[in-house]
Structure formats: structure tokens, C-alpha cells
Design an enzyme around this catalytic site. Structure first.
Site, PDB file in Angstrom:
ATOM      1  N   HIS A 113      -6.062  -1.337   5.827  1.00 11.98           N
ATOM      2  CA  HIS A 113      -6.201  -0.828   7.179  1.00 11.98           C
ATOM      3  C   HIS A 113      -7.341  -1.694   8.004  1.00 11.98           C
ATOM      4  O   HIS A 113      -6.885  -2.466   8.976  1.00 11.98           O
ATOM      5  CB  HIS A 113      -6.952   0.666   7.257  1.00 11.98           C
ATOM      6  CG  HIS A 113      -5.917   1.559   6.573  1.00 11.98           C
ATOM      7  ND1 HIS A 113      -4.575   1.737   6.944  1.00 11.98           N
ATOM      8  CD2 HIS A 113      -6.273   2.421   5.599  1.00 11.98           C
ATOM      9  CE1 HIS A 113      -4.062   2.563   6.088  1.00 11.98           C
ATOM     10  NE2 HIS A 113      -4.820   3.020   5.380  1.00 11.98           N
ATOM     11  N   ASP A 154       2.315   3.194   3.028  1.00 14.37           N
ATOM     12  CA  ASP A 154       1.179   3.856   3.091  1.00 14.37           C
ATOM     13  C   ASP A 154       1.486   5.565   2.681  1.00 14.37           C
ATOM     14  O   ASP A 154       2.113   6.033   1.588  1.00 14.37           O
ATOM     15  CB  ASP A 154       0.261   3.905   4.155  1.00 14.37           C
ATOM     16  CG  ASP A 154      -1.168   4.562   4.066  1.00 14.37           C
ATOM     17  OD1 ASP A 154      -1.391   5.344   2.891  1.00 14.37           O
ATOM     18  OD2 ASP A 154      -2.040   4.523   4.748  1.00 14.37           O
ATOM     19  N   GLU A 185     -11.141   2.344   8.447  1.00 13.43           N
ATOM     20  CA  GLU A 185      -9.797   3.129   9.106  1.00 13.43           C
ATOM     21  C   GLU A 185     -10.089   4.095  10.303  1.00 13.43           C
ATOM     22  O   GLU A 185      -9.161   3.952  11.030  1.00 13.43           O
ATOM     23  CB  GLU A 185      -9.077   4.084   7.938  1.00 13.43           C
ATOM     24  CG  GLU A 185      -7.685   4.557   8.185  1.00 13.43           C
ATOM     25  CD  GLU A 185      -7.133   5.376   7.480  1.00 13.43           C
ATOM     26  OE1 GLU A 185      -5.783   5.798   7.403  1.00 13.43           O
ATOM     27  OE2 GLU A 185      -7.514   5.480   6.047  1.00 13.43           O
ATOM     28  N   ARG A 211      -5.776  15.356   6.662  1.00 19.06           N
ATOM     29  CA  ARG A 211      -6.129  14.857   5.198  1.00 19.06           C
ATOM     30  C   ARG A 211      -6.344  16.135   4.435  1.00 19.06           C
ATOM     31  O   ARG A 211      -6.210  16.432   3.165  1.00 19.06           O
ATOM     32  CB  ARG A 211      -7.635  13.989   5.085  1.00 19.06           C
ATOM     33  CG  ARG A 211      -8.033  13.633   3.785  1.00 19.06           C
ATOM     34  CD  ARG A 211      -9.381  12.742   3.899  1.00 19.06           C
ATOM     35  NE  ARG A 211     -10.451  13.901   4.104  1.00 19.06           N
ATOM     36  CZ  ARG A 211     -11.664  13.660   3.883  1.00 19.06           C
ATOM     37  NH1 ARG A 211     -12.102  12.165   3.661  1.00 19.06           N
ATOM     38  NH2 ARG A 211     -12.778  14.278   4.190  1.00 19.06           N
ATOM     39  N   ARG A 233     -17.117   5.506   1.065  1.00 19.81           N
ATOM     40  CA  ARG A 233     -17.639   6.530   0.967  1.00 19.81           C
ATOM     41  C   ARG A 233     -17.333   7.201  -0.493  1.00 19.81           C
ATOM     42  O   ARG A 233     -17.961   8.238  -0.637  1.00 19.81           O
ATOM     43  CB  ARG A 233     -17.000   7.405   2.319  1.00 19.81           C
ATOM     44  CG  ARG A 233     -15.594   7.515   2.145  1.00 19.81           C
ATOM     45  CD  ARG A 233     -14.929   8.230   3.439  1.00 19.81           C
ATOM     46  NE  ARG A 233     -13.761   8.706   3.228  1.00 19.81           N
ATOM     47  CZ  ARG A 233     -12.713   7.878   3.966  1.00 19.81           C
ATOM     48  NH1 ARG A 233     -12.817   6.682   4.226  1.00 19.81           N
ATOM     49  NH2 ARG A 233     -11.453   8.238   3.674  1.00 19.81           N
ATOM     50  N   TYR A 251      -4.274   7.766  -7.052  1.00 18.09           N
ATOM     51  CA  TYR A 251      -5.834   8.424  -7.164  1.00 18.09           C
ATOM     52  C   TYR A 251      -5.424  10.118  -7.680  1.00 18.09           C
ATOM     53  O   TYR A 251      -6.422  10.576  -7.953  1.00 18.09           O
ATOM     54  CB  TYR A 251      -6.418   8.697  -6.121  1.00 18.09           C
ATOM     55  CG  TYR A 251      -6.047   8.973  -4.665  1.00 18.09           C
ATOM     56  CD1 TYR A 251      -5.927  10.398  -4.336  1.00 18.09           C
ATOM     57  CD2 TYR A 251      -5.325   8.182  -3.822  1.00 18.09           C
ATOM     58  CE1 TYR A 251      -5.297  10.827  -3.057  1.00 18.09           C
ATOM     59  CE2 TYR A 251      -4.995   8.732  -2.495  1.00 18.09           C
ATOM     60  CZ  TYR A 251      -4.881   9.918  -2.297  1.00 18.09           C
ATOM     61  OH  TYR A 251      -4.286  10.480  -1.025  1.00 18.09           O
ATOM     62  N   HIS A 291      -9.682   0.790   0.651  1.00 18.02           N
ATOM     63  CA  HIS A 291      -9.568   1.418   1.958  1.00 18.02           C
ATOM     64  C   HIS A 291     -10.817   1.061   2.805  1.00 18.02           C
ATOM     65  O   HIS A 291     -11.888   1.370   2.145  1.00 18.02           O
ATOM     66  CB  HIS A 291      -9.446   2.942   2.108  1.00 18.02           C
ATOM     67  CG  HIS A 291      -8.257   3.565   1.489  1.00 18.02           C
ATOM     68  ND1 HIS A 291      -8.096   4.750   0.788  1.00 18.02           N
ATOM     69  CD2 HIS A 291      -6.981   3.291   1.786  1.00 18.02           C
ATOM     70  CE1 HIS A 291      -6.874   4.956   0.549  1.00 18.02           C
ATOM     71  NE2 HIS A 291      -5.981   4.157   1.191  1.00 18.02           N
ATOM     72  N   HIS A 340       0.817  -1.062   0.065  1.00 17.65           N
ATOM     73  CA  HIS A 340       0.010   0.035  -0.076  1.00 17.65           C
ATOM     74  C   HIS A 340       0.872   1.297  -0.070  1.00 17.65           C
ATOM     75  O   HIS A 340       1.679   1.662   0.965  1.00 17.65           O
ATOM     76  CB  HIS A 340      -0.944   0.043   1.135  1.00 17.65           C
ATOM     77  CG  HIS A 340      -2.169   0.952   1.205  1.00 17.65           C
ATOM     78  ND1 HIS A 340      -2.944   1.071   0.021  1.00 17.65           N
ATOM     79  CD2 HIS A 340      -2.170   2.206   2.045  1.00 17.65           C
ATOM     80  CE1 HIS A 340      -3.794   2.289   0.230  1.00 17.65           C
ATOM     81  NE2 HIS A 340      -3.329   2.708   1.162  1.00 17.65           N
TER      82      HIS A 340
END
Length: 471
Positions: free
Chosen positions: A280, A331, A246, A94, A220, A133, A243, A64
Site C-alpha cells: 500500500h 488483496d 495504508e 475491518r 502497529r 494471518y 502493510h 498481495h
């Protein structure tokens, strides 16, 4: 044909002595022969001297990665204005990451990824799964080549010499219930058609060192209907990563939206099997732990990032007891060492349960080898990582990618088998990896990446330019 003679090598059936390893020009092992001292000597006498090594391991798989986040390392460790009340969290981090991602160019992505991959190789990763992404230009428009940024990351992997599984991400929504994306998420926007177009564009790049799968970002950010549409058009053997669970807030939002926790919601709506990697899965109930294990899916665990972001701890002991499969990833790349990931995977469990030696094969434990924590961690992570990568990696065996690590036999922390892996993972902080072969090419020699100076110079220039933009 190229060869290496290892005095001790970790083969699929355990440690073996005097192993002759041979590989071809395509970067795959053609022969792996234990107890081959006489054979190696005769080959050397008949042709040319064969390289020798004392201790050899299969290279680890990093399952990942968000490669561009390597440039964020150390820049987000400053408390926000509200740290005295609700505090910083994954969600505040984030927002910082979103702002950073808005300005980065494809050329900068490539430079950052090359630095990351060189670091990963030096520490013992020989494969990486890139959960990619950032597809669009800073204004949100598609590039003329829909796979522009994915190609850049693959080019970085080739430059560094690491094997890669590229996972273009399906990312359509800001939250459960198909909430519209926020403006700062505009570079991530993709539907099934865009993801499949990227997969098709990358098809000619597939080979020994490159595989292409897909990654619905999360429940989501992608609807069940979209995921079904994507998988229906994807070749059935390709890896699928997501994901999931998490954060506590994510679990709560999923329950509020669909009446079920994320893993339960996923398994109730989609056929999850061995090609899936659930990244996760930090906050899972007992029945969800059992479901993941029973399905054969891999739990993708990233302990240093999960600690850095305050995610929580995966329930490893019951998962292993149920026969669950796991692998490790770096990650956000606050660490690029598989040793650190595995060490903190075990240490987190010790702290949570106030006990020692948690990560053992409790469902099959019969021999001393199965009770050695270091052995089980390394070997289980190899198997889970290889499954998640969808490539023939993670083993010193004919037909597998010729990836291996040579440890520094002169270092005091390197001991002979059977204690080698326990010492490698749980002793000191020096990097004990001396040489690295990936895809049949020596990419690290004497602890240095063969292109380290040029890659690092480009990375430093990129960081300078990015930080000037932020100031």
C-alpha cells in the site's frame, strides 16, 4: 520436454517473432529461441506437432493476497448506521472482516482459496503471494500442526495450479505501543517463535512452485524488536512483506507514538532492501517516496482494494521518476484481474493529477516502447512482482518457471504488437486470456480452468455454510 511455438511473444528484451519455448518436467523453461520458425518446423517433422499460439505473454504475479477474504466479496457494500455522520471506512470494514474470520474452518479456507486461485489464473495471474494471518483455531488455540491453515492454502494453490509464496504473518498487537490484541483478533496472534515454527514446518514444501517468506503485519501489529528477532533467524534470501501507511489514521497514530511517519519509522529502525515489499504505502511524504525507491524495495499496490476501502492513491509519478519498483496485488479480491488493477492504477493517477499517460518510465524514457503506458505497466509489474515473490517468475527465459498466457487472437480487442498491451489493458472488459500455462502445466484452456466445476461447487457449498452461520 514440452514446447510451444509463439508467433509473437513478449521476451525480456521486448516483442519477438516466431519464438520456440520449451520446458521440462520440473516446470521450468529450458530454452526460449526467437526467430525459430524453421527449427520449430523441423522439430515437428521429426517428433510430433508442436502447439502454436499467436500472442504469448509472461504470467502476472499477484503480490498481495488474503485468500479467505474472497468469500467477503459483495457482502460489505452496505452503509452502516453512522453513514450519515462519520461514514463507513477501512476501520468499519475491518471489524466486519474480523467477525467473518472468527468462524471459518481450515477446510473452508482451502475451498475459498482454490476458487480464488482458479479465478486468478483465468484472468492472467500465474503466481500469488499469500499474506496469511489466520493461524489459530476459532477459540484462539494453536492447531496441533502450527502450519495447519498455511498448508491448506498451499494445498489450494496446488489444486488450482498456481505458484505461491506463503508469507506467515507476525501479528502480536492491536496498535502502536504494544496495545493488547482485541478478543476478535485472537485467531491472528503470533510472535516470532510461532512464525518461525510455521516457516520451518513448511520447509519441505519449497520448490519450483512454492516459496516461503514472512510478513510482519504492520508497525502497529509487530514491534521493531520482534521484526528484528524474526529476520535474524530467517534465511537472508527470503521475501519480507509488510502493510504500511495504508490509512491516514495509521500515519497519525505512528507520529503520535514514535514522532515519525510509518515509512520513515521503518527505515530509521530496520535495514530495508530488495527483499522487502511495502504493501500500500498510500500515504507517504516526498522523502519517504525517495527512500523506498533508493532502497530497491517493491511498492505493493492494490488499486481495486485501495479504492474499495477508501484508502487513497499512491504517488506513482514521483516514485517512477525516482526509479521505484512496483507490483500489483488483488488483496481482498474485489477483483481478480491484473488488467483491472493496472488500468485503475493508471486511471487513479489521471484523476488525481488531471493528466494522461502517467505510468511511463520517466527516468529512462528514450524510445516509443518506453512511452507506451500498457507496456510499462505490464513489464514493470512483472519485474516488481517477481522480486516480491522471491521466485524465478515473470519472464519467458531459460531457468524461469514455465508460466505464460495465450491471448485470444480472434477477439477484436487483441491487436498485434506493438499495440497489444495497450489494447489488452485499456480496451473493454472481456477477459482476453484464452490459455494459461503455470509451472509447465496447462491449467486454463479456452478460458476455462481445468478443475473449474469441482472447485466452484465446493466454493458455493462453503459460502452457503458460512452464510447460514452468520444468519
Amino acid at each position: 520436454m514440452t514446447a510451444l511455438f509463439a508467433r509473437h511473444a513478449l521476451l525480456p528484451d521486448g516483442w519477438r517473432r516466431d519464438v520456440l519455448l520449451e520446458w521440462d518436467g520440473d516446470g521450468r523453461f529450458t530454452a526460449v529461441a526467437p526467430d525459430a520458425g524453421a527449427l520449430a518446423a523441423s522439430r515437428a517433422a521429426a517428433t510430433s506437432p508442436i502447439d502454436t499460439a499467436e500472442y504469448v505473454l509472461p504470467g502476472m504475479i499477484n503480490l498481495h493476497s488474503h485468500s479467505f477474504q474472497r468469500a467477503l466479496s459483495g457482502l460489505t457494500e452496505i452503509a452502516g448506521d453512522d453513514a450519515g455522520s462519520t461514514g463507513d471506512s477501512f476501520w468499519t470494514w475491518r471489524d466486519l472482516m474480523y467477525r467473518f474470520a472468527l468462524g471459518i474452518t481450515p477446510e473452508q479456507m482451502e475451498a475459498i482459496a482454490a476458487q480464488l486461485f482458479a479465478e486468478c489464473l483465468r484472468h492472467g495471474y500465474t503466481s500469488v503471494c499469500e499474506f496469511h494471518y489466520v493461524h489459530r483455531a476459532p477459540d484462539g488455540a494453536l492447531y496441533p500442526d502450527v502450519a495447519e491453515t498455511a498448508r491448506r492454502v498451499i494445498a489450494a494453490a496446488r489444486h488450482a495450479g498456481i505458484g505461491i509464496t506463503m508469507l506467515p504473518v507476525l501479528y502480536s498487537y492491536a496498535g502502536f505501543g504494544e496495545a493488547p490484541l482485541r478478543d476478535e483478533q485472537r485467531r491472528f496472534r503470533s510472535g516470532p517463535a510461532e512464525v518461525l515454527a510455521i516457516v520451518a514446518a513448511l520447509e519441505p514444501l519449497r520448490g519450483t512452485m512454492v516459496e516461503v517468506g514472512v510478513a510482519p503485519h504492520s508497525l502497529r501489529a509487530a514491534s521493531v524488536a520482534q521484526i528484528r528477532e524474526l529476520l535474524a533467524a530467517l534465511p537472508p534470501e527470503r521475501p519480507v512483506h509488510i502493510h504500511i501507511a495504508e490509512q491516514v489514521a495509521e500515519v497519525r497514530q505512528c507520529v503520535d507514538h514514535g514522532g515519525r511517519r510509518p515509512v520513515q519509522y521503518l527505515y530509521d529502525n530496520l535495514a530495508v532492501d530488495e527483499r522487502w515489499c511495502l504493501v500500500h504505502a498510500t500515504h507517504v511524504a516526498d522523502d519517504e517516496v525517495a527512500a523506498i525507491a533508493a532502497s530497491g524495495a517493491v511498492a505493493g499496490l492494490c488499486p481495486t482494494t485501495e479504492a474499495n476501502l477508501g484508502d487513497g492513491l499512491f504517488p506513482l509519478a514521483p516514485f517512477l521518476a525516482a526509479g521505484g519498483r512496483f507490483g500489483i496485488g488483488s488483496d481482498s479480491h474485489v477483483s481478480t484481474s491484473p488488467v483491472e488493477e493496472l488500468r485503475w492504477l493508471e486511471y487513479g493517477q489521471r484523476l488525481a493529477g488531471q493528466r494522461r499517460n502517467v505510468a511511463v518510465a520517466t527516468h529512462t524514457m528514450r524510445t516509443t516502447d518506453e512511452r507506451r503506458v500498457g507496456d510499462h505497466l505490464w513489464r514493470a509489474a512483472l519485474a516488481g512482482g517477481a522480486q516480491a515473490a522471491g521466485r524465478r517468475v515473470g519472464a519467458l527465459a531459460p531457468g524461469c518457471c514455465a508460466d505464460l498466457l495465450v491471448l485470444d487472437e480472434a477477439h477484436p480487442n487483441v491487436s498485434a504488437p506493438p499495440e497489444l498491451l495497450n489494447g489488452f489493458i485499456f480496451s473493454g472488459n472481456d477477459n482476453l486470456v484464452k490459455d494459461v500455462l503455470a509451472g509447465g502445466q496447462w491449467v486454463v484452456r479456452g478460458g476455462q480452468h481445468v478443475a473449474q466445476a469441482a472447485i466452484a461447487a465446493r466454493f458455493k457449498e462453503t459460502l452457503t455454510n458460512l452464510r447460514e452461520l452468520r444468519s
